[in-house]
Design an enzyme around this catalytic site. Structure first.
Site, PDB file in Angstrom:
ATOM      1  N   PHE A  43      -3.462 -10.025   2.897  1.00 12.49           N
ATOM      2  CA  PHE A  43      -2.993 -10.843   1.662  1.00 12.49           C
ATOM      3  C   PHE A  43      -1.748 -11.489   2.329  1.00 12.49           C
ATOM      4  O   PHE A  43      -1.321 -12.441   1.905  1.00 12.49           O
ATOM      5  CB  PHE A  43      -2.448  -9.512   0.759  1.00 12.49           C
ATOM      6  CG  PHE A  43      -3.632  -9.089   0.103  1.00 12.49           C
ATOM      7  CD1 PHE A  43      -4.167  -7.794   0.612  1.00 12.49           C
ATOM      8  CD2 PHE A  43      -4.334  -9.568  -0.706  1.00 12.49           C
ATOM      9  CE1 PHE A  43      -5.296  -7.330  -0.048  1.00 12.49           C
ATOM     10  CE2 PHE A  43      -5.432  -9.223  -1.685  1.00 12.49           C
ATOM     11  CZ  PHE A  43      -5.966  -7.945  -1.045  1.00 12.49           C
ATOM     12  N   ARG A  44      -0.851 -10.947   3.399  1.00 18.38           N
ATOM     13  CA  ARG A  44       0.127 -11.315   3.899  1.00 18.38           C
ATOM     14  C   ARG A  44       0.120 -11.580   5.523  1.00 18.38           C
ATOM     15  O   ARG A  44      -1.041 -11.086   6.083  1.00 18.38           O
ATOM     16  CB  ARG A  44       1.484 -10.285   3.720  1.00 18.38           C
ATOM     17  CG  ARG A  44       1.690 -10.177   2.035  1.00 18.38           C
ATOM     18  CD  ARG A  44       2.539  -8.895   1.518  1.00 18.38           C
ATOM     19  NE  ARG A  44       2.351  -8.697   0.165  1.00 18.38           N
ATOM     20  CZ  ARG A  44       1.489  -7.995  -0.471  1.00 18.38           C
ATOM     21  NH1 ARG A  44       0.530  -7.594   0.334  1.00 18.38           N
ATOM     22  NH2 ARG A  44       1.381  -7.892  -1.674  1.00 18.38           N
ATOM     23  N   HIS A 130      -5.901   1.801  -4.382  1.00 16.14           N
ATOM     24  CA  HIS A 130      -6.039   0.536  -5.167  1.00 16.14           C
ATOM     25  C   HIS A 130      -7.318   0.332  -5.691  1.00 16.14           C
ATOM     26  O   HIS A 130      -7.653  -0.526  -6.328  1.00 16.14           O
ATOM     27  CB  HIS A 130      -5.422  -0.564  -4.434  1.00 16.14           C
ATOM     28  CG  HIS A 130      -4.049  -0.630  -3.987  1.00 16.14           C
ATOM     29  ND1 HIS A 130      -3.588  -1.304  -3.143  1.00 16.14           N
ATOM     30  CD2 HIS A 130      -3.159   0.229  -4.481  1.00 16.14           C
ATOM     31  CE1 HIS A 130      -2.368  -0.988  -3.185  1.00 16.14           C
ATOM     32  NE2 HIS A 130      -1.999  -0.011  -4.000  1.00 16.14           N
ATOM     33  N   CYS A 138     -15.234  -0.781 -17.655  1.00 16.21           N
ATOM     34  CA  CYS A 138     -15.132  -1.479 -19.269  1.00 16.21           C
ATOM     35  C   CYS A 138     -13.867  -0.812 -19.847  1.00 16.21           C
ATOM     36  O   CYS A 138     -13.656   0.225 -19.812  1.00 16.21           O
ATOM     37  CB  CYS A 138     -16.464  -1.073 -19.997  1.00 16.21           C
ATOM     38  SG  CYS A 138     -16.266  -1.421 -21.730  1.00 16.21           S
ATOM     39  N   CYS A 141     -15.097   1.139 -23.223  1.00 18.11           N
ATOM     40  CA  CYS A 141     -15.601   2.784 -23.341  1.00 18.11           C
ATOM     41  C   CYS A 141     -15.409   3.492 -21.823  1.00 18.11           C
ATOM     42  O   CYS A 141     -15.777   4.459 -21.557  1.00 18.11           O
ATOM     43  CB  CYS A 141     -17.025   2.692 -23.553  1.00 18.11           C
ATOM     44  SG  CYS A 141     -18.236   1.690 -22.154  1.00 18.11           S
ATOM     45  N   SER A 204      -0.851  -2.217   7.614  1.00 15.26           N
ATOM     46  CA  SER A 204      -0.201  -2.588   6.368  1.00 15.26           C
ATOM     47  C   SER A 204       1.020  -3.297   6.471  1.00 15.26           C
ATOM     48  O   SER A 204       1.627  -2.651   7.474  1.00 15.26           O
ATOM     49  CB  SER A 204      -0.347  -1.123   5.499  1.00 15.26           C
ATOM     50  OG  SER A 204       0.354  -1.648   4.594  1.00 15.26           O
ATOM     51  N   SER A 205       1.432  -4.223   5.694  1.00 11.70           N
ATOM     52  CA  SER A 205       2.811  -4.684   5.847  1.00 11.70           C
ATOM     53  C   SER A 205       3.637  -3.462   5.213  1.00 11.70           C
ATOM     54  O   SER A 205       4.979  -3.664   5.166  1.00 11.70           O
ATOM     55  CB  SER A 205       2.808  -6.002   4.936  1.00 11.70           C
ATOM     56  OG  SER A 205       2.446  -5.919   3.669  1.00 11.70           O
TER      57      SER A 205
HETATM   58  N1  APR Z   1      -4.494  -5.247  13.793  1.00 10.59           N
HETATM   59  C1  APR Z   1      -3.063  -4.850  13.144  1.00 10.59           C
HETATM   60  N2  APR Z   1      -2.438  -5.555  12.141  1.00 10.59           N
HETATM   61  C2  APR Z   1      -3.071  -6.159  11.521  1.00 10.59           C
HETATM   62  C3  APR Z   1      -4.294  -6.990  12.042  1.00 10.59           C
HETATM   63  C4  APR Z   1      -4.684  -6.380  13.020  1.00 10.59           C
HETATM   64  N3  APR Z   1      -6.183  -6.944  13.925  1.00 10.59           N
HETATM   65  N4  APR Z   1      -4.465  -8.120  11.319  1.00 10.59           N
HETATM   66  C5  APR Z   1      -3.640  -8.036  10.379  1.00 10.59           C
HETATM   67  N5  APR Z   1      -2.473  -7.236  10.549  1.00 10.59           N
HETATM   68  C6  APR Z   1      -1.447  -6.937   9.788  1.00 10.59           C
HETATM   69  C7  APR Z   1      -0.720  -8.105   9.284  1.00 10.59           C
HETATM   70  O1  APR Z   1       0.529  -8.366  10.205  1.00 10.59           O
HETATM   71  C8  APR Z   1       0.199  -7.379   7.969  1.00 10.59           C
HETATM   72  O2  APR Z   1       1.376  -7.034   8.175  1.00 10.59           O
HETATM   73  O3  APR Z   1      -1.761  -6.151   8.600  1.00 10.59           O
HETATM   74  C9  APR Z   1      -0.848  -6.237   7.750  1.00 10.59           C
HETATM   75  C10 APR Z   1      -1.546  -6.532   6.335  1.00 10.59           C
HETATM   76  O4  APR Z   1      -0.571  -6.697   5.370  1.00 10.59           O
HETATM   77  P1  APR Z   1      -1.022  -7.122   3.795  1.00 10.59           P
HETATM   78  O5  APR Z   1      -1.647  -8.137   3.835  1.00 10.59           O
HETATM   79  O6  APR Z   1       0.356  -7.112   2.987  1.00 10.59           O
HETATM   80  O7  APR Z   1      -1.936  -5.912   3.358  1.00 10.59           O
HETATM   81  P2  APR Z   1      -1.571  -4.336   2.582  1.00 10.59           P
HETATM   82  O8  APR Z   1      -0.305  -3.909   3.282  1.00 10.59           O
HETATM   83  O9  APR Z   1      -2.628  -3.672   2.621  1.00 10.59           O
HETATM   84  O10 APR Z   1      -1.237  -4.902   1.166  1.00 10.59           O
HETATM   85  C11 APR Z   1      -0.947  -4.018   0.128  1.00 10.59           C
HETATM   86  O11 APR Z   1      -1.115  -5.585  -1.535  1.00 10.59           O
HETATM   87  O12 APR Z   1      -1.801  -7.496  -2.550  1.00 10.59           O
HETATM   88  C12 APR Z   1      -1.717  -6.251  -2.672  1.00 10.59           C
HETATM   89  O13 APR Z   1      -3.293  -4.853  -3.534  1.00 10.59           O
HETATM   90  C13 APR Z   1      -3.020  -5.541  -2.525  1.00 10.59           C
HETATM   91  O14 APR Z   1      -3.638  -3.516  -1.333  1.00 10.59           O
HETATM   92  C14 APR Z   1      -3.093  -4.586  -1.221  1.00 10.59           C
HETATM   93  C15 APR Z   1      -1.562  -4.479  -1.204  1.00 10.59           C
END
Ligand code: APR
Length: 258
Positions: A43-44, A130, A138, A141, A204-205
């Site tokens: 996503f980011r 999530h 639905c 229901c 994860s960011s």
């Molecule tokens: N190895 C390590 N890190 C990685 C890799 C990789 N191969 N590829 C991408 N990344 C890192 C990126 O640098 C980024 O910091 O993974 C992170 C993904 O971050 P996001 O895209 O923000 O995903 P996430 O943290 O799961 O987002 C949380 O945001 O939009 C909502 O509901 C959506 O569950 C999601 C939530």
């Protein structure tokens, strides 16, 4: 506190592996970076979904309630953008975490991902904070059913798709922006983190609360952040590993299980 170490720091990896081996309790918290190697865009970060192509606001619960037809049109486009040709399968990072759970090292994987790939890799205790995008629910229901046949109906023009049982509107069974996370799952994830000697936050960011705050519930023990980019927890993590999860997690599992 370690400076951002690259994944190639064998000492850091060895130390983390031995902490995991000694740990009574440990969990992983994962994000979209786990599934990037499976062809699902994040996503980011680089090539993140939110930005020029898709706007988060279009996927807010308010948008769903105000304009369910428009929501489903955009949701279908988002799904198609995020799903590689032929579908996505688990990669070495998912498999490494499944191995660590299978060996009794990890108690659970708490994930923000809705792609089901941890379960597909064999992880049994997965907490999907999530939800899961392969189900729809639905609003009338509460019935849940497989998402793909409903997406097919949307492709064919049924917007919004309606529940066969009560005529209510189907919603993807995921937590939309503006929605609360499933209470029981969130409580379980916080309790697991609280009891964990080691928490591994990977891919994860760590920007979307409350899921991103799970590491803050840990009481003592070590936090390892494995992510290509720095996160708000990287500076205070005992292990700040800036590397690819598909390299680090298999290497970590190998060291723990050797
Ligand atoms: N190895 C390590 N890190 C990685 C890799 C990789 N191969 N590829 C991408 N990344 C890192 C990126 O640098 C980024 O910091 O993974 C992170 C993904 O971050 P996001 O895209 O923000 O995903 P996430 O943290 O799961 O987002 C949380 O945001 O939009 C909502 O509901 C959506 O569950 C999601 C939530």
């Amino acid at each position: 506190m370690t400076e951002g170490t690259d994944g190639g720091d064998p000492d850091a990896l060895a130390a983390l592996a031995s902490e995991l081996r000694e740990a009574d309790r440990a969990i992983a918290l994962t994000g979209a970076g786990l599934s990037a190697a499976s062809g699902i865009p994040t996503f980011r970060g680089d090539d993140g979904v939110w930005g020029d192509v898709f706007d988060e606001a279009d996927f807010h619960i308010r948008r769903f309630t105000d304009d369910p037809a428009g929501f489903w049109t955009d949701r279908l486009e988002l799904h198609e953008h995020m799903t590689p040709e032929g579908g996505a399968g688990p990669n070495a990072a998912h498999e490494a975490l499944a191995e660590l759970e299978n060996a009794g090292v990890l108690d659970a994987v708490v994930t923000q991902n809705t792609d089901g790939l941890h379960a597909a890799a064999g992880t049994e205790s997965v907490i999907e904070l999530h939800g899961n995008s392969e189900r729809v629910v639905c609003r009338g229901c509460g019935r849940t059913t497989a998402a793909e046949p409903v997406r097919e109906r949307v492709r064919e023009g049924e917007r919004p798709p309606e529940c066969e049982a009560c005529g209510g509107v189907y919603k993807p069974d995921v937590v939309l922006f503006g929605e609360l996370l499933p209470k029981a799952d969130l409580r379980k994830a916080k309790n697991l983190a609280r009891a964990s000697d080691v928490v591994v936050a990977a891919g994860s960011s760590l920007t979307v609360d409350p899921a991103a705050s799970i590491p803050s519930h840990q009481q003592g023990g070590s936090l390892a952040v494995v992510n290509l980019e720095s996160t708000r927890y990287s500076g205070r993590a005992e292990y700040d590993v800036r590397a690819d999860v598909t390299e680090v997690l298999p290497a970590l599992a190998e060291r723990v299980l050797e």
